[in-house]
Design a protein around this motif. Sequence first.
Motif, PDB file in Angstrom:
ATOM      1  N   LEU A  75      51.482 -13.891  43.527  1.00  0.00           N
ATOM      2  CA  LEU A  75      50.595 -14.965  43.063  1.00  0.00           C
ATOM      3  C   LEU A  75      50.320 -15.943  44.204  1.00  0.00           C
ATOM      4  CD1 LEU A  75      51.997 -15.711  39.469  1.00  0.00           C
ATOM      5  CD2 LEU A  75      49.780 -14.686  40.046  1.00  0.00           C
ATOM      6  N   ALA A  76      51.360 -16.225  45.013  1.00  0.00           N
ATOM      7  CA  ALA A  76      51.175 -17.136  46.160  1.00  0.00           C
ATOM      8  C   ALA A  76      50.194 -16.533  47.168  1.00  0.00           C
ATOM      9  CB  ALA A  76      52.517 -17.420  46.815  1.00  0.00           C
ATOM     10  N   ARG A  77      50.339 -15.233  47.452  1.00  0.00           N
ATOM     11  CA  ARG A  77      49.431 -14.583  48.409  1.00  0.00           C
ATOM     12  C   ARG A  77      47.996 -14.558  47.870  1.00  0.00           C
ATOM     13  NH1 ARG A  77      51.894 -12.544  52.694  1.00  0.00           N
ATOM     14  NH2 ARG A  77      54.166 -12.609  52.520  1.00  0.00           N
ATOM     15  N   PHE A  78      47.878 -14.284  46.580  1.00  0.00           N
ATOM     16  CA  PHE A  78      46.568 -14.256  45.929  1.00  0.00           C
ATOM     17  C   PHE A  78      45.893 -15.629  46.081  1.00  0.00           C
ATOM     18  CE2 PHE A  78      43.851 -15.005  42.255  1.00  0.00           C
ATOM     19  CZ  PHE A  78      43.097 -13.840  42.178  1.00  0.00           C
ATOM     20  N   ALA A  79      46.678 -16.705  45.835  1.00  0.00           N
ATOM     21  CA  ALA A  79      46.112 -18.058  45.841  1.00  0.00           C
ATOM     22  C   ALA A  79      45.859 -18.581  47.249  1.00  0.00           C
ATOM     23  CB  ALA A  79      47.062 -19.003  45.100  1.00  0.00           C
TER      24      ALA A  79
ATOM     25  N   GLU B 137      40.437 -15.294  52.649  1.00  0.00           N
ATOM     26  CA  GLU B 137      39.318 -14.425  52.311  1.00  0.00           C
ATOM     27  C   GLU B 137      39.527 -13.932  50.888  1.00  0.00           C
ATOM     28  OE1 GLU B 137      40.314 -12.008  55.461  1.00  0.00           O
ATOM     29  OE2 GLU B 137      39.262 -13.205  56.968  1.00  0.00           O
ATOM     30  N   GLU B 138      38.599 -13.156  50.383  1.00  0.00           N
ATOM     31  CA  GLU B 138      38.742 -12.594  49.029  1.00  0.00           C
ATOM     32  C   GLU B 138      40.014 -11.746  48.988  1.00  0.00           C
ATOM     33  OE1 GLU B 138      37.819 -12.273  45.200  1.00  0.00           O
ATOM     34  OE2 GLU B 138      36.635 -13.442  46.626  1.00  0.00           O
ATOM     35  N   PRO B 139      40.985 -12.067  48.093  1.00  0.00           N
ATOM     36  CA  PRO B 139      42.223 -11.280  48.067  1.00  0.00           C
ATOM     37  C   PRO B 139      41.948  -9.837  47.659  1.00  0.00           C
ATOM     38  CG  PRO B 139      42.185 -12.863  46.256  1.00  0.00           C
ATOM     39  CD  PRO B 139      40.976 -13.132  47.083  1.00  0.00           C
TER      40      PRO B 139
ATOM     41  N   LEU C  21      43.663 -19.780  39.761  1.00  0.00           N
ATOM     42  CA  LEU C  21      43.965 -19.734  41.200  1.00  0.00           C
ATOM     43  C   LEU C  21      42.733 -19.276  41.993  1.00  0.00           C
ATOM     44  CD1 LEU C  21      47.549 -18.140  41.104  1.00  0.00           C
ATOM     45  CD2 LEU C  21      46.978 -20.527  41.557  1.00  0.00           C
ATOM     46  N   GLY C  22      42.002 -18.316  41.443  1.00  0.00           N
ATOM     47  CA  GLY C  22      40.799 -17.803  42.105  1.00  0.00           C
ATOM     48  C   GLY C  22      39.711 -18.865  42.195  1.00  0.00           C
ATOM     49  N   GLU C  23      39.527 -19.630  41.093  1.00  0.00           N
ATOM     50  CA  GLU C  23      38.533 -20.710  41.105  1.00  0.00           C
ATOM     51  C   GLU C  23      38.928 -21.766  42.139  1.00  0.00           C
ATOM     52  OE1 GLU C  23      38.547 -22.101  37.109  1.00  0.00           O
ATOM     53  OE2 GLU C  23      37.394 -20.397  36.337  1.00  0.00           O
ATOM     54  N   GLY C  24      40.212 -22.058  42.200  1.00  0.00           N
ATOM     55  CA  GLY C  24      40.705 -23.047  43.159  1.00  0.00           C
ATOM     56  C   GLY C  24      40.373 -22.635  44.581  1.00  0.00           C
ATOM     57  N   ARG C  25      40.560 -21.353  44.868  1.00  0.00           N
ATOM     58  CA  ARG C  25      40.249 -20.814  46.209  1.00  0.00           C
ATOM     59  C   ARG C  25      38.751 -20.870  46.483  1.00  0.00           C
ATOM     60  NH1 ARG C  25      39.777 -16.377  46.245  1.00  0.00           N
ATOM     61  NH2 ARG C  25      39.468 -15.993  48.440  1.00  0.00           N
ATOM     62  N   ALA C  26      37.990 -20.266  45.573  1.00  0.00           N
ATOM     63  CA  ALA C  26      36.560 -20.066  45.802  1.00  0.00           C
ATOM     64  C   ALA C  26      35.811 -21.388  45.864  1.00  0.00           C
ATOM     65  CB  ALA C  26      35.986 -19.186  44.697  1.00  0.00           C
ATOM     66  N   GLU C  27      36.185 -22.323  44.998  1.00  0.00           N
ATOM     67  CA  GLU C  27      35.456 -23.586  44.930  1.00  0.00           C
ATOM     68  C   GLU C  27      36.099 -24.642  45.818  1.00  0.00           C
ATOM     69  OE1 GLU C  27      35.132 -24.510  40.762  1.00  0.00           O
ATOM     70  OE2 GLU C  27      34.616 -22.415  40.322  1.00  0.00           O
ATOM     71  N   GLY C  28      37.280 -24.301  46.354  1.00  0.00           N
ATOM     72  CA  GLY C  28      37.942 -25.218  47.277  1.00  0.00           C
ATOM     73  C   GLY C  28      38.233 -26.583  46.674  1.00  0.00           C
ATOM     74  N   TRP C  29      38.514 -26.616  45.329  1.00  0.00           N
ATOM     75  CA  TRP C  29      38.747 -27.936  44.743  1.00  0.00           C
ATOM     76  C   TRP C  29      40.193 -28.407  44.826  1.00  0.00           C
ATOM     77  CZ3 TRP C  29      42.022 -26.084  41.427  1.00  0.00           C
ATOM     78  CH2 TRP C  29      41.697 -25.128  40.463  1.00  0.00           C
ATOM     79  N   GLY C  30      40.947 -27.803  45.731  1.00  0.00           N
ATOM     80  CA  GLY C  30      42.226 -28.443  46.005  1.00  0.00           C
ATOM     81  C   GLY C  30      43.431 -27.755  45.447  1.00  0.00           C
TER      82      GLY C  30
ATOM     83  N   LEU D 277      55.549 -23.486  41.377  1.00  0.00           N
ATOM     84  CA  LEU D 277      54.920 -22.931  42.584  1.00  0.00           C
ATOM     85  C   LEU D 277      53.736 -23.819  42.951  1.00  0.00           C
ATOM     86  CD1 LEU D 277      54.589 -20.640  44.716  1.00  0.00           C
ATOM     87  CD2 LEU D 277      53.207 -19.409  43.024  1.00  0.00           C
ATOM     88  N   LEU D 278      53.905 -24.602  44.027  1.00  0.00           N
ATOM     89  CA  LEU D 278      52.846 -25.515  44.470  1.00  0.00           C
ATOM     90  C   LEU D 278      51.971 -24.814  45.505  1.00  0.00           C
ATOM     91  CD1 LEU D 278      54.894 -28.820  45.015  1.00  0.00           C
ATOM     92  CD2 LEU D 278      53.550 -28.189  43.012  1.00  0.00           C
ATOM     93  N   ILE D 279      50.660 -24.793  45.238  1.00  0.00           N
ATOM     94  CA  ILE D 279      49.704 -24.150  46.139  1.00  0.00           C
ATOM     95  C   ILE D 279      48.819 -25.248  46.736  1.00  0.00           C
ATOM     96  CG2 ILE D 279      47.847 -22.461  46.331  1.00  0.00           C
ATOM     97  CD1 ILE D 279      50.297 -21.050  45.330  1.00  0.00           C
ATOM     98  N   PRO D 280      48.802 -25.433  48.062  1.00  0.00           N
ATOM     99  CA  PRO D 280      47.972 -26.477  48.663  1.00  0.00           C
ATOM    100  C   PRO D 280      46.496 -26.097  48.650  1.00  0.00           C
ATOM    101  CG  PRO D 280      48.945 -25.130  50.369  1.00  0.00           C
ATOM    102  CD  PRO D 280      49.483 -24.607  49.073  1.00  0.00           C
ATOM    103  N   PRO D 281      45.589 -27.054  48.969  1.00  0.00           N
ATOM    104  CA  PRO D 281      44.175 -26.683  49.102  1.00  0.00           C
ATOM    105  C   PRO D 281      44.040 -25.662  50.255  1.00  0.00           C
ATOM    106  CG  PRO D 281      44.481 -29.079  49.209  1.00  0.00           C
ATOM    107  CD  PRO D 281      45.832 -28.465  49.273  1.00  0.00           C
ATOM    108  N   ILE D 282      43.283 -24.592  50.032  1.00  0.00           N
ATOM    109  CA  ILE D 282      43.157 -23.535  51.037  1.00  0.00           C
ATOM    110  C   ILE D 282      41.772 -23.618  51.700  1.00  0.00           C
ATOM    111  CG2 ILE D 282      43.220 -21.024  51.413  1.00  0.00           C
ATOM    112  CD1 ILE D 282      45.900 -22.259  50.433  1.00  0.00           C
ATOM    113  N   PRO D 283      41.722 -23.737  53.046  1.00  0.00           N
ATOM    114  CA  PRO D 283      40.413 -23.711  53.710  1.00  0.00           C
ATOM    115  C   PRO D 283      39.851 -22.293  53.672  1.00  0.00           C
ATOM    116  CG  PRO D 283      42.206 -23.841  55.333  1.00  0.00           C
ATOM    117  CD  PRO D 283      42.845 -23.834  53.993  1.00  0.00           C
TER     118      PRO D 283
END
Length: 494
Positions: free
Chosen positions: A318-322, A326-328, A357-366, A484-490
């Motif tokens: 889940l951490a790697r996915f988030a 790039e697209e996991p 998690l996918g929306e967080g990545r794709a939309e970069g909302w943090g 599991l804390l996931i930071p904003p991903i560039p």
Amino acid sequence: MRARETFRAAVEAVQPDTVVRQSIERNGDSVVIDGRRFTLSHNMHLVGFGKAVLGMAAEVERILGDHLVRGVISVPHGMQQTLQQHGKSHLLLKADSRIKVMEGAKHNLPDDDSLKAAEGIKQLATELTEKDLLLVLISGGGSALLPAPVPPISLQEKLDVTRRLAAAGATIQELNKVRRALSLLKGGGLAHHAHPAQVVSLILSDVIGDPLDLIASGPTVTCEVWPEEVLSILERHKLLSSMPASVTQVLARQGPRWKDSNKHSDSPGEALNAVIGSNTVALTCAGRRVRELGFRPVVLSPGVCGDVRLVSRLYGLLARFACSQEEPSPEIAAEVLRLGPEVGVESWDLCRTMQVLGEGRAEGWGATCVLAGGEPTVELTGKGRGGRNQELALRVGLELKGLELPPQGPVFLSGGTDGQDGPTEAAGAVTDAGLYDEAQAQGLDIDGFLSNNDSYTFFSRLSGGERLLVPGLTCTNVMDVHVLLIPPIPIKIS
């Protein structure tokens, strides 16, 4: 640190006094519990058993004490002194309390002291009338604190039977059936003895899924056990011929355990059983706290179970996915879904979590925080010190290897809400992607510690023990909490 802050919020949400206060609504001479109203007229009696019931009882007496006639509670040996020493006097009864506290069950095993407490609780229940209200407080550890074998079975004989059954490979369901059949108070026995009084149970759950019949063996949940059924279980495990005479005598009685109560010919009314504190409650409040800390919370499941190695793999994936810039790869999602059933998590919950998690990545909302709870299991291969939470944190740390370090990378925490993880002072540990290199630099062989189940020694030696989670006495128990804390991903735009 934010992961520790989140864990603290989870534990505070299920404090014994807090859950009671939130579940009892007093209106003059009536009280509303779980949506039902009960009239009070100096007719309330109280019994309780479990590791957290002292604090629950103190709060009930604060709210409803003017209508309390008397009470008996069975709590672990040394509990009052321990609370005093840790400055938790708000969870102790006042000197003039009408509730009698009885301590027993040293080392979490039924003993003569807990037997006396159970006798006192049964005595109180038996003397009630239809005008009375019996409030029953139940928390984890309650089963060992309420032993009442059916005469002429002795406590030792009952313990021996269940121990031998467990050694023979009996399932937990079989063990519970036998326990109930040989007990006066479990499986609805307490409610039966209290009939015709109105019985209301307030329950702090330490069992996955909050099954009422399993928490403290369900003393207020009518669950008929037929001797014939128990005989067939003993026969199946080849133990029938070596049973003590007392057990054979009790099981020779035909039909169900209870004959109609001599106090009343009506069958007992159903008790009201309200789960007022659970892992779900803890995760909900932890979610509120992480939102305040700037994370979007997503609750995966309060029922994570199964082998700690599989659970750690799930969190690593889940951490790697988030955290993928790039697209996991679809293989990650496929493996997550394959692991789900083995660790007690529904496919729907995994899909929902990956969607967030996918929306967080794709939309970069943090930042996002995955919250879960439950009780994974550890296969013991060594003789080290530690528990499932420290071992899970250690294994997740290995799974995160190669990802970014905090604050750019993920952080994982696993902690037992009872403040203890195995025979150690720690409740768990906090880990991240830097764990492996940190251990290497300090000459610590992670594989060696894992094969000896020695996670506590590992974390104690690693960087002076700073990754250990040591909350002290928590006064509660709703299993474990995973953060599991996931930071904003560039995100790299292709």
